[in-house]
Design a protein around this motif. Structure first.
Motif, PDB file in Angstrom:
ATOM      1  N   SER A 147      69.671 -51.844 -16.933  1.00  0.00           N
ATOM      2  CA  SER A 147      70.692 -50.914 -17.831  1.00  0.00           C
ATOM      3  C   SER A 147      70.121 -51.198 -19.363  1.00  0.00           C
ATOM      4  N   ASN A 148      69.443 -52.353 -19.621  1.00  0.00           N
ATOM      5  CA  ASN A 148      69.110 -52.577 -20.886  1.00  0.00           C
ATOM      6  C   ASN A 148      67.368 -52.375 -20.955  1.00  0.00           C
ATOM      7  N   ARG A 149      66.815 -51.564 -20.151  1.00  0.00           N
ATOM      8  CA  ARG A 149      65.600 -51.049 -20.169  1.00  0.00           C
ATOM      9  C   ARG A 149      65.543 -49.554 -19.875  1.00  0.00           C
ATOM     10  N   VAL A 150      66.162 -48.868 -20.821  1.00  0.00           N
ATOM     11  CA  VAL A 150      66.286 -47.158 -20.751  1.00  0.00           C
ATOM     12  C   VAL A 150      65.040 -46.736 -20.735  1.00  0.00           C
ATOM     13  N   GLU A 151      64.113 -47.479 -21.565  1.00  0.00           N
ATOM     14  CA  GLU A 151      62.756 -46.764 -21.786  1.00  0.00           C
ATOM     15  C   GLU A 151      62.099 -46.731 -20.420  1.00  0.00           C
ATOM     16  N   ASP A 152      62.287 -47.743 -19.451  1.00  0.00           N
ATOM     17  CA  ASP A 152      61.666 -47.666 -18.100  1.00  0.00           C
ATOM     18  C   ASP A 152      62.617 -47.023 -17.054  1.00  0.00           C
ATOM     19  N   PHE A 153      63.812 -47.180 -16.946  1.00  0.00           N
ATOM     20  CA  PHE A 153      64.762 -46.701 -16.254  1.00  0.00           C
ATOM     21  C   PHE A 153      65.956 -45.990 -16.618  1.00  0.00           C
ATOM     22  N   ALA A 154      65.782 -44.432 -16.820  1.00  0.00           N
ATOM     23  CA  ALA A 154      66.546 -43.813 -17.847  1.00  0.00           C
ATOM     24  C   ALA A 154      67.865 -43.419 -17.394  1.00  0.00           C
ATOM     25  N   THR A 155      68.162 -43.325 -15.885  1.00  0.00           N
ATOM     26  CA  THR A 155      69.156 -42.984 -15.295  1.00  0.00           C
ATOM     27  C   THR A 155      69.867 -43.978 -14.370  1.00  0.00           C
ATOM     28  N   GLU A 156      71.193 -43.925 -14.006  1.00  0.00           N
ATOM     29  CA  GLU A 156      72.013 -44.970 -13.287  1.00  0.00           C
ATOM     30  C   GLU A 156      71.093 -45.068 -11.952  1.00  0.00           C
ATOM     31  N   GLN A 157      70.772 -43.946 -11.404  1.00  0.00           N
ATOM     32  CA  GLN A 157      70.141 -44.194 -10.203  1.00  0.00           C
ATOM     33  C   GLN A 157      68.825 -45.048 -10.159  1.00  0.00           C
ATOM     34  N   LEU A 158      68.186 -44.753 -11.152  1.00  0.00           N
ATOM     35  CA  LEU A 158      66.901 -45.600 -11.149  1.00  0.00           C
ATOM     36  C   LEU A 158      67.257 -46.966 -11.528  1.00  0.00           C
ATOM     37  N   GLN A 159      68.200 -47.007 -12.446  1.00  0.00           N
ATOM     38  CA  GLN A 159      68.750 -48.624 -12.688  1.00  0.00           C
ATOM     39  C   GLN A 159      69.172 -49.436 -11.462  1.00  0.00           C
ATOM     40  N   ASP A 160      69.892 -48.797 -10.558  1.00  0.00           N
ATOM     41  CA  ASP A 160      70.617 -49.283  -9.570  1.00  0.00           C
ATOM     42  C   ASP A 160      69.379 -49.551  -8.649  1.00  0.00           C
ATOM     43  N   ALA A 161      68.280 -48.743  -8.504  1.00  0.00           N
ATOM     44  CA  ALA A 161      67.405 -49.120  -7.715  1.00  0.00           C
ATOM     45  C   ALA A 161      66.445 -50.037  -8.058  1.00  0.00           C
ATOM     46  N   GLU A 162      66.205 -50.453  -9.222  1.00  0.00           N
ATOM     47  CA  GLU A 162      65.474 -51.351  -9.840  1.00  0.00           C
ATOM     48  C   GLU A 162      66.224 -52.660  -9.793  1.00  0.00           C
ATOM     49  N   ARG A 163      67.720 -52.680 -10.031  1.00  0.00           N
ATOM     50  CA  ARG A 163      68.391 -53.670  -9.872  1.00  0.00           C
ATOM     51  C   ARG A 163      68.376 -54.321  -8.330  1.00  0.00           C
ATOM     52  N   ASN A 164      68.348 -53.244  -7.423  1.00  0.00           N
ATOM     53  CA  ASN A 164      68.240 -53.714  -5.812  1.00  0.00           C
ATOM     54  C   ASN A 164      66.950 -54.485  -5.678  1.00  0.00           C
ATOM     55  N   ARG A 165      66.007 -54.085  -6.420  1.00  0.00           N
ATOM     56  CA  ARG A 165      64.634 -54.641  -6.145  1.00  0.00           C
ATOM     57  C   ARG A 165      64.441 -55.953  -6.727  1.00  0.00           C
ATOM     58  N   ARG A 208      59.220 -58.714 -23.613  1.00  0.00           N
ATOM     59  CA  ARG A 208      59.788 -57.650 -24.034  1.00  0.00           C
ATOM     60  C   ARG A 208      60.523 -58.127 -25.091  1.00  0.00           C
ATOM     61  N   PHE A 209      61.150 -59.313 -25.229  1.00  0.00           N
ATOM     62  CA  PHE A 209      61.938 -60.063 -26.248  1.00  0.00           C
ATOM     63  C   PHE A 209      60.972 -60.290 -27.448  1.00  0.00           C
ATOM     64  N   CYS A 210      59.776 -60.572 -27.227  1.00  0.00           N
ATOM     65  CA  CYS A 210      58.637 -60.915 -28.382  1.00  0.00           C
ATOM     66  C   CYS A 210      58.698 -59.487 -28.924  1.00  0.00           C
ATOM     67  N   GLN A 211      58.521 -58.359 -28.199  1.00  0.00           N
ATOM     68  CA  GLN A 211      58.019 -57.266 -28.841  1.00  0.00           C
ATOM     69  C   GLN A 211      59.358 -56.679 -29.477  1.00  0.00           C
ATOM     70  N   ASP A 212      60.349 -56.939 -28.814  1.00  0.00           N
ATOM     71  CA  ASP A 212      61.794 -56.413 -29.781  1.00  0.00           C
ATOM     72  C   ASP A 212      62.138 -57.272 -30.939  1.00  0.00           C
ATOM     73  N   ASN A 213      61.348 -58.447 -31.305  1.00  0.00           N
ATOM     74  CA  ASN A 213      61.726 -59.263 -32.348  1.00  0.00           C
ATOM     75  C   ASN A 213      60.251 -59.845 -32.863  1.00  0.00           C
ATOM     76  N   PRO A 214      59.677 -58.794 -33.342  1.00  0.00           N
ATOM     77  CA  PRO A 214      58.099 -59.376 -33.986  1.00  0.00           C
ATOM     78  C   PRO A 214      58.508 -60.420 -35.297  1.00  0.00           C
ATOM     79  N   GLY A 215      59.518 -60.259 -35.781  1.00  0.00           N
ATOM     80  CA  GLY A 215      59.760 -61.148 -37.056  1.00  0.00           C
ATOM     81  C   GLY A 215      59.825 -62.571 -36.630  1.00  0.00           C
ATOM     82  N   LEU A 216      60.061 -63.073 -35.374  1.00  0.00           N
ATOM     83  CA  LEU A 216      60.304 -64.366 -35.080  1.00  0.00           C
ATOM     84  C   LEU A 216      58.846 -64.999 -34.807  1.00  0.00           C
ATOM     85  N   GLY A 217      57.861 -64.194 -34.920  1.00  0.00           N
ATOM     86  CA  GLY A 217      56.511 -65.120 -34.548  1.00  0.00           C
ATOM     87  C   GLY A 217      56.476 -65.691 -33.079  1.00  0.00           C
TER      88      GLY A 217
END
Length: 962
Positions: free
Chosen positions: A66-84, A117-126
């Motif tokens: 649910s916090n990766r909407v760039e990869d899983f835009a819909t609830e259905q896709l999110q549920d499928a990925e969560r089940n994986r 992904r955390f590192c990409q989201d926070n480039p200022g942390l080095g």
């Protein structure tokens, strides 16, 4: 680690959903796996299962879809990925998969992807995405969680105040991996080089067993002196059913006993028999195995007591089972006079040193059978002739809640052993100390080509002797005078079946040099096999001694992933109990770990348990725990890595301490107080079933979900305050959706109350404060009460969706249960619900006759019920029949689900039954109707399997083309 911008952290899987059923199932199963389980390396209390630790860590670190909407835009896709991701966890928790390299590569990829992904989201942390943060467990205990962090690819640190868990962690995460490249160094080794290529720990295991054999070989004379072979005499043979094949002994036959059964004795309290020693026998039973029963018969002749062994089933089975015991404590019946031997009298005799011993039986092996022989005079003389050549003078702590032997004069740890037990253990300990030089010499010979041969051979010798010392320490758990004989399996139990040092009246003395469970040889085998469950080819971890409160002084530049299992308020006196082992560990290993084992006893002053006997009283003990735990958790909050939340395991007692004006404070509430005080906020809670049903800590602990995992993170500095009414509004808004999620995940009703604490306490703990109407601060206890109140509201709101007959049955049941009531009680209720008593009676759930009304129990419902032909079908009736069919088996219940699905005009009838089961469990749990509650809980737990079976049965079979 500083940044000018707020840190962005994606929500993790554990904050949304986890496959709880699979985790719980495998965690319980794992508790029955002993060989090859790293937890078997040494006894520690309340260890978390490796399965639960693995699953929690993975879910704590992997982003929720649910916090990766760039990869899983819909609830259905999110549920499928969560089940994986769930499917990965479901494979991770299976014990047999711990060495599946492909699986752990897959799991590590998910974790590293999340960190990237955390590192990409926070480039200022080095941050370097290729370098995972270090994992830390500040209350490492038995080392379970650090082992699993290491298995998942992390560099790990384990810290604890108590030296024994520090040593356990060293033996699991540090030394074996640092020295894994060494080939076996025993003289049997014919390898031409000094390094293995496998990277596993089989060489280490081989050497542990080799040096065990060396120790045993050098102690043959000691064995023969302490436990000599015996020549069977005619008088030693039992009476009774002598036709049993496994009892075909003959006089003159030579046997070596592997166990001796003793009873403590006191002088008779009757003045006429005060010169006689009477046995404090809590049972006459020796073996209760079917067709192999054996028991002790006390024969009185000429004022003397004689002990006969009788084969066969006793006439008075219950009397045989209870022996001379009358009630709890030291209360017995004198077999000579019939007088009552009171607990006070026994304590008085104990304090005067007048408690003696009487040998009752000798246990020998005949093939695979355990046989009982009457002891000869020589047997008792050998035992008493050993003498007290050495003693352990360490005093048993004065905690009357869990240390009971001092009440009877057994005040030191040395007093818990017979002379022979003590000499046997001491002789093995001395040989382990001596053989360290031999190991070092052998290792140095094999490593002669290495420049660091001296250092490595010394470390290796220390490691082997550490495992041998662990084995002897475990051995002491089976070889003291507080170990009972387990009559159902003809084997010894062990001391720490509970988290106490109890007083035991009849006990078993093992031949420590034998080959049965509890002996030194078998204990070493278990310790060596425990290494099979460790990860391989991993970076060695660090384990060192430190109080968790010292986290407050840790540099904030150190950032750790944290998962931990802190002490449980006042449940377990870890340091007091571990003293039993520490005396042996320190005796053998103090030269190997001089700093860690410097103190004569284990550190207690900083131990975070609410122990009244160490403080001035209960109030002071509570304050000590609250302040200390808040300080430790505050330090953890400061150094926790912003990538992931903190996870904390916590179990608690249901028993309460009275405080103030009748308010009740539990250890659970005090821990939550400490957590909120530390600056952490709760994001979620998950109930884990992590112990056997027969677990020793099951008494006075949350008997349904053995521990709760709390998911936490630091509270924002700009958190707002709420009024109590606003807090209640927030709860009413958040909890219905949370309950719906829990039910859709098939969380058992037994766990809903614990699981819903998460979203409720999340609202409370993220506030700076919650204010009552008079501006006083709402306490944690009051917050929990509000959460449970709103939970009850949510569960009863769905009553409006029930049919009228079910509403009647539910209200009647909540008011009167299955009791018979006057007709007027039912009539008033029926009128309020716009139904008639006669009508409800026609539905088949109510008996109304002769002016009396009663709900039918499931046992009264006819077996041949067909919902398709029921003219007045209701949800209550269908639910009760589902439980009734489930008692017959899952196939019968799943078939009924298909029948219910086929009924038209009732909506999703089967699903409504499941919802009603939640509702009914909630009522039965609150009103302490344990059996009825279990029935509803069982239906919900079985529901996924019932649906699967129902779907298979309903699917059409494809006709054959041939």
């Amino acid at each position: 680690m500083t940044c000018d911008h707020p840190v962005k952290r994606r929500k993790k899987l554990i904050e949304v959903a986890i496959p709880l059923e699979a985790i719980n199932c495998e965690s319980v199963r794992e508790s029955y796996i002993y060989k090859g389980n790293p937890s078997s390396v040494h006894k520690w209390w309340a260890q978390r299962p490796f399965a639960a630790s693995r699953a929690v860590l993975f879910a704590q670190l992997v982003d929720d879809p649910s916090n990766r909407v760039e990869d899983f835009a819909t609830e259905q896709l999110q549920d499928a990925e969560r089940n994986r991701l769930f499917e990965i966890i479901q494979r991770l928790v299976v014990w047999e998969n711990i060495h599946d390299d492909n699986l752990y590569t897959e799991a590590s990829k998910e974790i590293r992807g999340s960190f990237a992904r955390f590192c990409q989201d926070n480039p200022g942390l080095g941050l370097d995405a290729a370098s995972l943060p270090t994992f830390l467990d500040p209350f490492s205990g038995g080392g379970t969680i650090p082992v699993e962090a290491q298995r998942l690819g992390f560099k790990v640190q384990a810290r604890d105040l108590n030296p024994i868990p520090v040593l356990i962690s060293k033996a699991l995460i540090d030394l074996p991996h640092r020295l894994a490249s060494i080939s076996p160094v025993g003289e049997y080794n014919q390898f031409s080089d000094s390094l293995t290529q496998k990277g596993d720990l089989s060489a280490l295991q081989k050497d542990i067993l080799y040096y065990r054999d060396r120790v045993m070989e050098e102690l043959k004379e000691t064995r023969d002196a302490l436990y000599p072979e015996l020549i069977i005499e005619e008088s030693m043979l039992p009476t009774g059913n002598e036709s049993w094949a496994h009892y075909q002994f003959v006089p003159g036959q030579v046997v070596r006993p592997f166990a001796f059964l003793w009873a403590r004795t006191v002088p008779s309290p009757n003045p006429g028999y005060s010169h006689k020693q009477i046995p404090l026998l809590s049972t006459f039973t020796l073996s209760s195995k079917k067709d192999k029963e054996a028991w002790i018969d006390i024969v009185i002749a000429n004022g003397d007591l004689n002990y006969d062994i009788v084969l066969g089933r006793p006439v008075d089975t219950q009397g045989c089972k209870t022996g001379l015991k009358l009630k709890r404590g030291g209360n017995f019946r004198c077999p000579l006079s019939g007088d009552i031997v009171t607990d006070k009298y026994v304590k008085d005799q104990g304090m005067k040193g007048l408690i003696g011993l009487q040998l009752l039986a000798i246990v020998v092996q005949n093939g695979r059978n355990r046989c009982y022989l009457k002891p000869s005079r020589q047997c008792q003389e050998i035992a008493f002739s050993v003498g007290r050549a050495w003693d352990i003078e360490t005093a048993i702590p004065n905690d009357k809640r869990s240390m009971f032997t001092p009440l009877y004069g057994l005040n030191t740890f040395g007093s818990l052993y017979t002379d022979r037990q003590l000499k046997g253990l001491k002789s093995i300990a001395d040989k382990i100390i001596k053989i360290k030089d031999t190991i070092k010499r052998d290792a140095k010979k094999k490593l002669k080509l290495r420049c660091d041969a001296d250092e490595i051979s010394s470390e290796y010798a220390g490691l082997i002797t550490t495992y041998l010392a662990f084995a002897l320490s475990k051995c002491a758990d089976y070889n003291c005078s507080l170990v009972t004989w387990y009559t159902r399996e003809d084997r010894p139990s062990h001391l720490f079946t509970m988290q106490t040092i109890p007083m035991v009246w009849d006990f078993v003395e093992l031949n420590i040099f034998s080959e049965i469970g509890g002996s030194f040889a078998k204990s070493v085998e278990i310790v060596a096999s425990s290494l099979s469950g460790l990860p391989v080819n991993v970076e060695p971890g660090e384990a060192f001694q430190q109080s968790a409160q010292a986290l407050a002084t840790e540099s904030s530049s150190n950032q750790f992933i944290i998962s931990t299992d802190p002490p449980y308020y006042d449940n377990i006196g870890y340091s007091d109990l571990s003293e039993f082992f520490y005396v042996w560990i320190r005796y053998i290993l103090r030269d190997s770990y001089p700093d860690l084992l410097a103190t004569i006893t284990t550190p207690k002053h900083e131990e975070l348990v609410a122990n009244p006997y160490r403080q001035i009283g209960k109030m002071e003990a509570e304050k000590f725990f609250l302040d200390g735990m808040a300080k430790a958790l505050s330090g953890a909050a400061e150094i926790s890595h912003p990538w992931a939340p903190i996870t904390i395991y916590y179990a608690f007692k249901q028993s309460e301490v009275k405080k103030g004006e009748g308010a009740a404070i539990t250890g659970w509430q005090i821990f939550l107080d400490a957590l909120v005080k530390s600056g952490l906020k709760i994001l979620g809670t998950w109930p884990l079933h992590t112990e056997r049903k027969s677990r020793s800590i099951g008494q006075n602990v949350n008997a349904l979900a053995s521990s709760i995992v709390l998911v936490c993170e630091r509270r924002s500095n700009d958190a707002l305050s709420l009024s109590r009414s606003e807090f209640r509004r927030e709860l009413r808004s958040a909890l219905p959706e949370a309950i719906k999620r829990l039910e859709s995940a098939n969380i058992a009703p037994v766990d809903v109350r614990q699981a819903v604490i998460g979203p409720g306490m999340s609202i409370y703990s993220q506030c700076r404060s919650v204010l009552n109407a008079d501006d006083s601060l709402m306490s944690t206890r009051e917050a929990l009460q509000e959460i449970q109140s709103v939970l009850d509201e949510c569960l009863t709101k769905e009553d409006g969706l029930l049919d009228s007959d079910t509403k009647f049955a539910l209200t009647f049941f909540e008011s009167f249960g299955y009791d018979e009531r006057p007709y007027g009680d039912a009539e008033g209720l029926a009128l309020a619900l716009n139904v008639s008593v006669e009508g409800v009676s026609k539905s088949g759930i109510l008996n109304a006759s002769a002016g009396k009304v009663q709900l039918l129990r499931r046992s009264q419902l006819p077996a041949s019920w067909d919902p398709s032909g029921d003219a007045r079908l209701c949800i209550w009736e269908a639910t009760q029949y589902l439980i009734k069919r489930l008692d017959e088996g899952e196939a019968a219940a799943s078939a009924l689900i298909n029948q219910l699905d086929a009924v038209r005009g009732h909506g999703d009838l089967a699903s409504s039954c499941r919802s009603l089961a939640y509702r009914l469990y909630n009522h039965c749990e609150k009103t302490k109707q344990a059996e009825e509650a279990r029935a509803y809980n069982g239906l919900v737990i079985a529901w996924p399997e019932l649906e699967k079976l129902a779907a298979v049965a309903a699917s059409p079979v494809q006709p054959s083309l041939l």
